[in-house]
Design a protein around this motif. Structure first.
Motif, PDB file in Angstrom:
ATOM      1  N   GLU A  19       0.853  -1.187   0.000  1.00 15.54           N
ATOM      2  CA  GLU A  19       0.000   0.000   0.000  1.00 15.54           C
ATOM      3  C   GLU A  19       0.889   1.237   0.000  1.00 15.54           C
ATOM      4  OE1 GLU A  19      -3.058   0.108   2.962  1.00 15.54           O
ATOM      5  OE2 GLU A  19      -3.482  -2.033   2.765  1.00 15.54           O
ATOM      6  N   ASP A  20       0.300   2.366  -0.318  1.00 11.64           N
ATOM      7  CA  ASP A  20       1.008   3.644  -0.322  1.00 11.64           C
ATOM      8  C   ASP A  20       1.251   4.084   1.124  1.00 11.64           C
ATOM      9  OD1 ASP A  20       1.959   6.220  -0.629  1.00 11.64           O
ATOM     10  OD2 ASP A  20       0.199   6.942  -1.732  1.00 11.64           O
ATOM     11  N   ILE A  21       2.506   4.048   1.576  1.00 12.52           N
ATOM     12  CA  ILE A  21       2.799   4.383   2.973  1.00 12.52           C
ATOM     13  C   ILE A  21       2.652   5.876   3.255  1.00 12.52           C
ATOM     14  CG2 ILE A  21       4.244   2.376   3.375  1.00 12.52           C
ATOM     15  CD1 ILE A  21       6.689   4.273   3.145  1.00 12.52           C
ATOM     16  N   ASP A  22       2.604   6.712   2.223  1.00 13.73           N
ATOM     17  CA  ASP A  22       2.382   8.143   2.446  1.00 13.73           C
ATOM     18  C   ASP A  22       1.005   8.411   3.040  1.00 13.73           C
ATOM     19  OD1 ASP A  22       4.898   8.911   1.615  1.00 13.73           O
ATOM     20  OD2 ASP A  22       4.273   9.149  -0.475  1.00 13.73           O
ATOM     21  N   LYS A  23       0.089   7.461   2.897  1.00 16.48           N
ATOM     22  CA  LYS A  23      -1.262   7.617   3.435  1.00 16.48           C
ATOM     23  C   LYS A  23      -1.410   6.999   4.826  1.00 16.48           C
ATOM     24  CE  LYS A  23      -3.293   7.720  -1.135  1.00 16.48           C
ATOM     25  NZ  LYS A  23      -4.220   7.106  -2.076  1.00 16.48           N
ATOM     26  N   LEU A  24      -0.333   6.408   5.356  1.00 19.36           N
ATOM     27  CA  LEU A  24      -0.404   5.719   6.641  1.00 19.36           C
ATOM     28  C   LEU A  24       0.422   6.445   7.685  1.00 19.36           C
ATOM     29  CD1 LEU A  24       0.046   2.075   5.313  1.00 19.36           C
ATOM     30  CD2 LEU A  24      -2.096   3.237   5.890  1.00 19.36           C
ATOM     31  N   ASP A  25      -0.190   6.798   8.808  1.00 17.38           N
ATOM     32  CA  ASP A  25       0.541   7.444   9.898  1.00 17.38           C
ATOM     33  C   ASP A  25       1.455   6.455  10.607  1.00 17.38           C
ATOM     34  OD1 ASP A  25      -0.813   9.770   9.356  1.00 17.38           O
ATOM     35  OD2 ASP A  25      -2.265   9.517  10.969  1.00 17.38           O
ATOM     36  N   TYR A  26       1.013   5.201  10.699  1.00 16.07           N
ATOM     37  CA  TYR A  26       1.830   4.163  11.329  1.00 16.07           C
ATOM     38  C   TYR A  26       1.476   2.815  10.733  1.00 16.07           C
ATOM     39  CZ  TYR A  26      -2.324   3.165  14.248  1.00 16.07           C
ATOM     40  OH  TYR A  26      -3.585   2.859  14.689  1.00 16.07           O
ATOM     41  N   VAL A  27       2.379   1.876  10.917  1.00 13.46           N
ATOM     42  CA  VAL A  27       2.131   0.464  10.624  1.00 13.46           C
ATOM     43  C   VAL A  27       2.584  -0.331  11.842  1.00 13.46           C
ATOM     44  CG1 VAL A  27       2.382   0.682   8.117  1.00 13.46           C
ATOM     45  CG2 VAL A  27       4.387   0.116   9.494  1.00 13.46           C
ATOM     46  N   SER A  96       3.791  -0.358  16.819  1.00 18.02           N
ATOM     47  CA  SER A  96       3.705   0.449  15.604  1.00 18.02           C
ATOM     48  C   SER A  96       4.863   1.429  15.477  1.00 18.02           C
ATOM     49  CB  SER A  96       2.381   1.205  15.567  1.00 18.02           C
ATOM     50  OG  SER A  96       2.340   2.151  16.608  1.00 18.02           O
ATOM     51  N   VAL A  97       5.164   1.758  14.224  1.00 18.75           N
ATOM     52  CA  VAL A  97       6.200   2.738  13.888  1.00 18.75           C
ATOM     53  C   VAL A  97       5.738   3.534  12.680  1.00 18.75           C
ATOM     54  CG1 VAL A  97       8.125   1.376  14.795  1.00 18.75           C
ATOM     55  CG2 VAL A  97       7.459   1.105  12.408  1.00 18.75           C
ATOM     56  N   ASP A  98       6.343   4.688  12.488  1.00 20.34           N
ATOM     57  CA  ASP A  98       6.080   5.498  11.297  1.00 20.34           C
ATOM     58  C   ASP A  98       6.741   4.782  10.118  1.00 20.34           C
ATOM     59  OD1 ASP A  98       6.171   7.423   9.218  1.00 20.34           O
ATOM     60  OD2 ASP A  98       6.236   9.065  10.672  1.00 20.34           O
ATOM     61  N   PRO A  99       5.989   4.408   9.077  1.00 18.99           N
ATOM     62  CA  PRO A  99       6.589   3.657   7.965  1.00 18.99           C
ATOM     63  C   PRO A  99       7.684   4.420   7.225  1.00 18.99           C
ATOM     64  CG  PRO A  99       4.363   4.336   7.393  1.00 18.99           C
ATOM     65  CD  PRO A  99       4.568   4.680   8.844  1.00 18.99           C
ATOM     66  N   ARG A 100       7.686   5.759   7.330  1.00 14.39           N
ATOM     67  CA  ARG A 100       8.726   6.538   6.654  1.00 14.39           C
ATOM     68  C   ARG A 100      10.094   6.398   7.333  1.00 14.39           C
ATOM     69  NH1 ARG A 100       4.277   8.038   7.262  1.00 14.39           N
ATOM     70  NH2 ARG A 100       2.851   8.830   5.735  1.00 14.39           N
ATOM     71  N   THR A 101      10.115   5.832   8.544  1.00 16.72           N
ATOM     72  CA  THR A 101      11.390   5.634   9.250  1.00 16.72           C
ATOM     73  C   THR A 101      11.950   4.229   9.027  1.00 16.72           C
ATOM     74  OG1 THR A 101      10.384   4.885  11.337  1.00 16.72           O
ATOM     75  CG2 THR A 101      10.675   7.266  11.050  1.00 16.72           C
ATOM     76  N   LEU A 102      11.248   3.398   8.261  1.00 23.55           N
ATOM     77  CA  LEU A 102      11.667   2.014   8.017  1.00 23.55           C
ATOM     78  C   LEU A 102      12.513   1.901   6.765  1.00 23.55           C
ATOM     79  CD1 LEU A 102       8.237   0.359   8.712  1.00 23.55           C
ATOM     80  CD2 LEU A 102      10.315  -0.075  10.012  1.00 23.55           C
ATOM     81  N   ALA A 103      13.464   1.000   6.819  1.00 21.15           N
ATOM     82  CA  ALA A 103      14.298   0.658   5.669  1.00 21.15           C
ATOM     83  C   ALA A 103      14.882  -0.721   5.954  1.00 21.15           C
ATOM     84  CB  ALA A 103      15.412   1.682   5.480  1.00 21.15           C
ATOM     85  N   PRO A 104      15.405  -1.394   4.927  1.00 20.49           N
ATOM     86  CA  PRO A 104      16.067  -2.667   5.210  1.00 20.49           C
ATOM     87  C   PRO A 104      17.143  -2.468   6.282  1.00 20.49           C
ATOM     88  CG  PRO A 104      15.842  -2.361   2.852  1.00 20.49           C
ATOM     89  CD  PRO A 104      15.438  -1.057   3.513  1.00 20.49           C
ATOM     90  N   ARG A 105      17.182  -3.384   7.230  1.00 23.60           N
ATOM     91  CA  ARG A 105      18.160  -3.395   8.334  1.00 23.60           C
ATOM     92  C   ARG A 105      17.954  -2.271   9.338  1.00 23.60           C
ATOM     93  NH1 ARG A 105      20.244  -4.257   3.703  1.00 23.60           N
ATOM     94  NH2 ARG A 105      21.235  -2.236   3.488  1.00 23.60           N
ATOM     95  N   ARG A 106      16.873  -1.498   9.239  1.00 25.92           N
ATOM     96  CA  ARG A 106      16.591  -0.413  10.186  1.00 25.92           C
ATOM     97  C   ARG A 106      15.237  -0.671  10.851  1.00 25.92           C
ATOM     98  NH1 ARG A 106      16.544   5.716   8.196  1.00 25.92           N
ATOM     99  NH2 ARG A 106      15.633   4.553   6.497  1.00 25.92           N
ATOM    100  N   ARG A 113       3.994  12.006  14.196  1.00 23.23           N
ATOM    101  CA  ARG A 113       2.983  11.636  13.198  1.00 23.23           C
ATOM    102  C   ARG A 113       2.335  10.310  13.578  1.00 23.23           C
ATOM    103  NH1 ARG A 113       2.295  12.281   7.336  1.00 23.23           N
ATOM    104  NH2 ARG A 113       1.076  10.528   6.635  1.00 23.23           N
ATOM    105  N   SER A 114       3.135   9.316  13.922  1.00 21.60           N
ATOM    106  CA  SER A 114       2.567   8.013  14.272  1.00 21.60           C
ATOM    107  C   SER A 114       1.761   8.085  15.561  1.00 21.60           C
ATOM    108  CB  SER A 114       3.655   6.938  14.374  1.00 21.60           C
ATOM    109  OG  SER A 114       4.530   7.169  15.452  1.00 21.60           O
ATOM    110  N   GLU A 115       2.083   9.021  16.422  1.00 26.94           N
ATOM    111  CA  GLU A 115       1.364   9.189  17.683  1.00 26.94           C
ATOM    112  C   GLU A 115       0.149  10.113  17.545  1.00 26.94           C
ATOM    113  OE1 GLU A 115       1.876   7.670  20.658  1.00 26.94           O
ATOM    114  OE2 GLU A 115       3.349   6.435  19.647  1.00 26.94           O
ATOM    115  N   GLY A 116      -0.039  10.712  16.366  1.00 26.81           N
ATOM    116  CA  GLY A 116      -1.202  11.556  16.128  1.00 26.81           C
ATOM    117  C   GLY A 116      -1.021  13.003  16.545  1.00 26.81           C
ATOM    118  N   GLY A 117       0.216  13.443  16.702  1.00 25.53           N
ATOM    119  CA  GLY A 117       0.474  14.810  17.138  1.00 25.53           C
ATOM    120  C   GLY A 117       1.126  15.652  16.058  1.00 25.53           C
ATOM    121  N   PRO A 118       1.499  16.880  16.402  1.00 26.20           N
ATOM    122  CA  PRO A 118       2.144  17.764  15.427  1.00 26.20           C
ATOM    123  C   PRO A 118       3.587  17.344  15.164  1.00 26.20           C
ATOM    124  CG  PRO A 118       2.099  18.808  17.567  1.00 26.20           C
ATOM    125  CD  PRO A 118       1.324  17.516  17.703  1.00 26.20           C
ATOM    126  N   PRO A 119       4.165  17.789  14.057  1.00 23.74           N
ATOM    127  CA  PRO A 119       5.550  17.431  13.754  1.00 23.74           C
ATOM    128  C   PRO A 119       6.523  18.077  14.742  1.00 23.74           C
ATOM    129  CG  PRO A 119       4.741  19.022  12.171  1.00 23.74           C
ATOM    130  CD  PRO A 119       3.571  18.634  13.029  1.00 23.74           C
TER     131      PRO A 119
END
Length: 133
Positions: A19-27, A96-106, A113-119
């Motif tokens: 799925e498009d992770i830009d639309k997901l606050d967390y996974v 859960s984590v913010d999907p934008r912080t995920l990468a192989p081996r990370r 954002r994942s917690e529902g608050g301001p940046p």
């Protein structure tokens, strides 16, 4: 201690998003024992799989079962993407984590954002922005 650490992720070569992770606050992320290094794994949880990790050819299966530890990313039916005003309209599940912080081996991290608050300044420094509502 979390099983999802850099030592357990050492053989990851790719994260496949369904799925498009830009639309997901967390996974939600889990470290599953799977019979293969590659390919889309079977999914038997409550909810839906949104991504998974692929392991390289040097990954070894466990001695006892021959299975491989691979990350699977998923969402439950009551998560924020489906029920924005529900249980997780603020806050997020423990795994859960913010999907934008995920990468192989990370492992990935929680963010405002994942917690529902301001940046926060850290999110701004990473180039992570909240969607316009």
């Amino acid at each position: 201690m979390s099983l999802i650490n850099e030592a357990n992720l050492a053989h990851e070569v790719e994260i496949v998003w369904l799925e498009d992770i830009d639309k997901l606050d967390y996974v939600r992320q889990s470290l599953d024992r799977l019979p293969t290094r590659r390919g889309r794994p079977a999914y038997h949880r409550y909810g839906r799989m949104v991504g998974y990790a692929v392991l390289g050819p040097t990954a070894k299966g466990t001695v006892a079962s021959g299975t491989f530890r691979r990350r699977v990313f998923w969402l439950a039916p009551h998560d924020r993407d489906t029920l924005p005003g529900g249980e997780y309209h603020t806050g997020a599940p423990l795994e859960s984590v913010d999907p934008r912080t995920l990468a192989p081996r990370r492992p990935g991290h929680k963010t405002e954002r994942s917690e529902g608050g301001p940046p926060s300044p850290a999110m701004v420094a990473l180039g992570i922005t909240l969607p316009k509502t």
